[in-house]
Design a protein around this motif. Structure first.
Motif, mmCIF file in Angstrom:
data_model
loop_
_atom_site.group_PDB
_atom_site.id
_atom_site.type_symbol
_atom_site.label_atom_id
_atom_site.label_comp_id
_atom_site.label_asym_id
_atom_site.label_seq_id
_atom_site.Cartn_x
_atom_site.Cartn_y
_atom_site.Cartn_z
ATOM 1 N N VAL A 2 0.870 -1.175 0.000
ATOM 2 C CA VAL A 2 0.000 0.000 0.000
ATOM 3 C C VAL A 2 0.907 1.225 0.000
ATOM 4 C CG1 VAL A 2 -1.751 1.327 1.244
ATOM 5 C CG2 VAL A 2 -1.865 -1.186 1.206
ATOM 6 N N GLY A 3 0.612 2.190 -0.860
ATOM 7 C CA GLY A 3 1.410 3.406 -0.935
ATOM 8 C C GLY A 3 0.571 4.646 -0.701
ATOM 9 N N ALA A 4 1.163 5.633 -0.040
ATOM 10 C CA ALA A 4 0.512 6.920 0.210
ATOM 11 C C ALA A 4 1.615 7.975 0.293
ATOM 12 C CB ALA A 4 -0.323 6.874 1.487
ATOM 13 N N HIS A 5 1.239 9.217 0.618
ATOM 14 C CA HIS A 5 2.277 10.242 0.785
ATOM 15 C C HIS A 5 2.009 11.088 2.014
ATOM 16 C CE1 HIS A 5 -0.043 13.706 -0.932
ATOM 17 N NE2 HIS A 5 -0.550 12.807 -1.764
ATOM 18 N N THR A 6 3.083 11.574 2.608
ATOM 19 C CA THR A 6 3.004 12.280 3.893
ATOM 20 C C THR A 6 2.883 13.788 3.744
ATOM 21 O OG1 THR A 6 5.423 12.400 4.014
ATOM 22 C CG2 THR A 6 4.363 10.512 5.087
ATOM 23 N N ASP A 7 3.145 14.334 2.566
ATOM 24 C CA ASP A 7 3.168 15.791 2.401
ATOM 25 C C ASP A 7 1.842 16.320 1.893
ATOM 26 O OD1 ASP A 7 3.752 14.433 -0.056
ATOM 27 O OD2 ASP A 7 4.459 16.326 -0.925
ATOM 28 N N SER A 8 1.616 17.607 2.123
ATOM 29 C CA SER A 8 0.419 18.311 1.676
ATOM 30 C C SER A 8 0.820 19.723 1.262
ATOM 31 C CB SER A 8 -0.622 18.399 2.806
ATOM 32 O OG SER A 8 -0.955 17.117 3.308
ATOM 33 N N PRO A 9 0.075 20.349 0.357
ATOM 34 C CA PRO A 9 0.379 21.743 0.004
ATOM 35 C C PRO A 9 0.323 22.642 1.237
ATOM 36 C CG PRO A 9 -1.128 20.792 -1.587
ATOM 37 C CD PRO A 9 -1.023 19.794 -0.462
ATOM 38 N N CYS A 10 1.252 23.579 1.315
ATOM 39 C CA CYS A 10 1.324 24.433 2.500
ATOM 40 C C CYS A 10 2.195 25.642 2.202
ATOM 41 C CB CYS A 10 1.874 23.650 3.695
ATOM 42 S SG CYS A 10 3.578 23.092 3.478
ATOM 43 N N LEU A 11 2.457 26.421 3.227
ATOM 44 C CA LEU A 11 3.355 27.577 3.135
ATOM 45 C C LEU A 11 4.612 27.259 3.923
ATOM 46 C CD1 LEU A 11 0.857 30.554 3.665
ATOM 47 C CD2 LEU A 11 1.403 29.313 1.551
#
Length: 438
Positions: free
Chosen positions: A85-94
């Motif tokens: 299972v793959g996912a990602h830890t980052d999200s758009p931000c400042l």
């Protein structure tokens, strides 16, 4: 409440807690590491040699922001393959710039970069806090790093009043360099403070034993201080920052923790998906391939195992918005609380094919979970995920799925309260079922 309703409530409460703990990829990774370690997973040091044993559970972290969790199943790898299972830890931000501090009109501000494809308008007039990783040198001259989180609203980006911008509701544009640096304080000669001193103070507050003497560098992000909530007249919705894609990280983690250990299972949560995955810890980097190579040193056996494996790439999907229904293909508009979404694209922006799609549908049928399908409008551009990137890198059969979501890439996104639990049930079944060879 029946048993499933009780399970959904408990699941969502733990999800809200995880979201609150995870203002940055570093904190999300640390929260997952803590959860896995408490369940018996052993942390592997990349700089040391490994001797992995069937029946054991392992963790591998890179850059403090990406993690692989692995259950070495009792079934031989050549027989069973690996359920991934793959996912990602980052999200758009400042993100705060390296030399960020300046004063304008008597106000302390910090220069920022926009990380990823952020929807900028919702960042105005929010109570913002700050978190991330800081690298420093201590009083004995030793370099170290730590995570910090102010856990209080320390900044805001005030809107320009409509009286000064009469066209704000008609044609507003945002200059990311000029319009959105947050305001932190009123300053004058008597109370001016250096940003590096604030960071040292925060480190000492969180770690009283710390002997930090100088800040060397930092990776810090502003985030919405408003906590995640269940909202709606009947609490049908989850409202939170970073649902894309911490929601999938949490679901993947919880499903793996339910695995019985017979089959080999792997969860990979990469950083930097929102900016193209091109890094040592991103999906386009060698992290997963490195792990598999150290797990199986014989190249021929490794290729056989990958051919018998399957990757479920889990990343959020666009739910059909009631006010903008024409933005969807009329036959592929996912609804909230109607089940996980299989994402399909003829141009390989998603990695789903008919075989991997069929396997997911079959797993969902076994646990009585409804499944939806998303295909973007033919006259609109399609986003992508770590699915095609990972499939290209290691050759594993892959499909892309996601939880239907409103407001993706906003500072606050919205999902249904049932869909994450539905996906959890399917992934739990995935970890216990045979993989059909494609």
């Amino acid at each position: 409440m029946n048993n499933q309703e009780t399970a959904v409530v408990s699941f969502n409460q733990q999800l809200l807690k995880f979201l609150q703990q995870s203002p940055t990829p570093f904190h999300a990774t640390q929260a997952m590491v803590d959860r896995f370690r408490s369940s018996g997973f052993k942390v592997l040091d990349e700089a040391e040699s490994w001797a992995l044993t069937p029946g054991e559970k392992y963790l591998f972290v890179r850059n403090d922001s990406s993690v692989i969790a692995f259950i070495y199943g009792k079934q031989p790898l050549l027989q069973s393959g690996v359920r991934m299972v793959g996912a990602h830890t980052d999200s758009p931000c400042l993100r705060v710039k390296p030399n960020p501090q300046y004063t304008r009109q008597g106000l302390m501000q910090l220069g920022i970069e926009v990380y990823g494809g952020a929807l900028l308008n919702p960042w105005f007039d929010r109570d913002l806090s700050l978190a991330g990783r800081v690298t420093f040198v201590d009083e004995s001259g030793v370099i170290g790093s730590c995570l910090i989180d102010f856990k209080r609203p320390i900044a805001i980006i005030p809107s320009l009043a409509i009286h000064l911008d009469r066209e704000a509701n008609n044609s507003r544009s945002i200059n990311a360099q000029k319009d959105i640096p947050p305001v932190l304080a009123i300053v004058n000669d008597d109370n001016e403070v250096q940003f590096s001193d604030l960071l040292i103070e925060q480190i000492r507050h969180q770690q009283p034993e710390s002997k930090v003497s100088k800040i060397l560098s930092h990776e810090l992000s502003f985030y919405d201080f408003q906590p995640p909530q269940l909202v709606g007249l009947r609490q049908d919705f989850i409202a939170s920052a970073r649902l894309d894609n911490l929601l999938s990280c949490f679901v993947g983690m919880e499903a793996m923790l339910e695995a019985d250990g017979e089959q080999s299972c792997l969860l990979v949560c990469n950083d930097h998906e929102e900016v193209g995955s091109q890094s040592t810890s991103g999906a386009a980097g060698p992290m997963l391939a490195d792990f598999i190579a150290r797990l199986v040193s014989n190249e021929s056996e490794r290729q056989q195992i990958i051919a018998k494996s399957l990757l479920v790439s889990a990343d959020n999907a666009h739910a059909i918005h009631p006010n903008f229904a024409d933005k969807h293909d009329q036959h592929h508009g996912p609804l909230l609380n109607k089940g996980p979404v299989v994402k399909v694209n003829a141009n390989q922006r998603y990695a789903t094919n008919s075989n991997t799609h069929g396997q997911f549908n079959y797993l969902a049928e076994q646990v009585d979970v409804p499944v939806q399908t998303f295909v973007t409008r033919t006259d609109m551009a399609c986003g992508s995920t770590i699915g095609p990137i990972t499939a290209t890198a290691i050759g594993v059969p892959t499909l892309d799925v996601g939880i239907p979501t409103f407001g993706m890439h906003s500072i606050r996104e919205l999902a249904g309260t049932l869909d994450a639990f539905y996906l959890f049930k399917v992934l739990k079944q995935f970890h216990a079922s045979p993989i059909v060879k494609n």
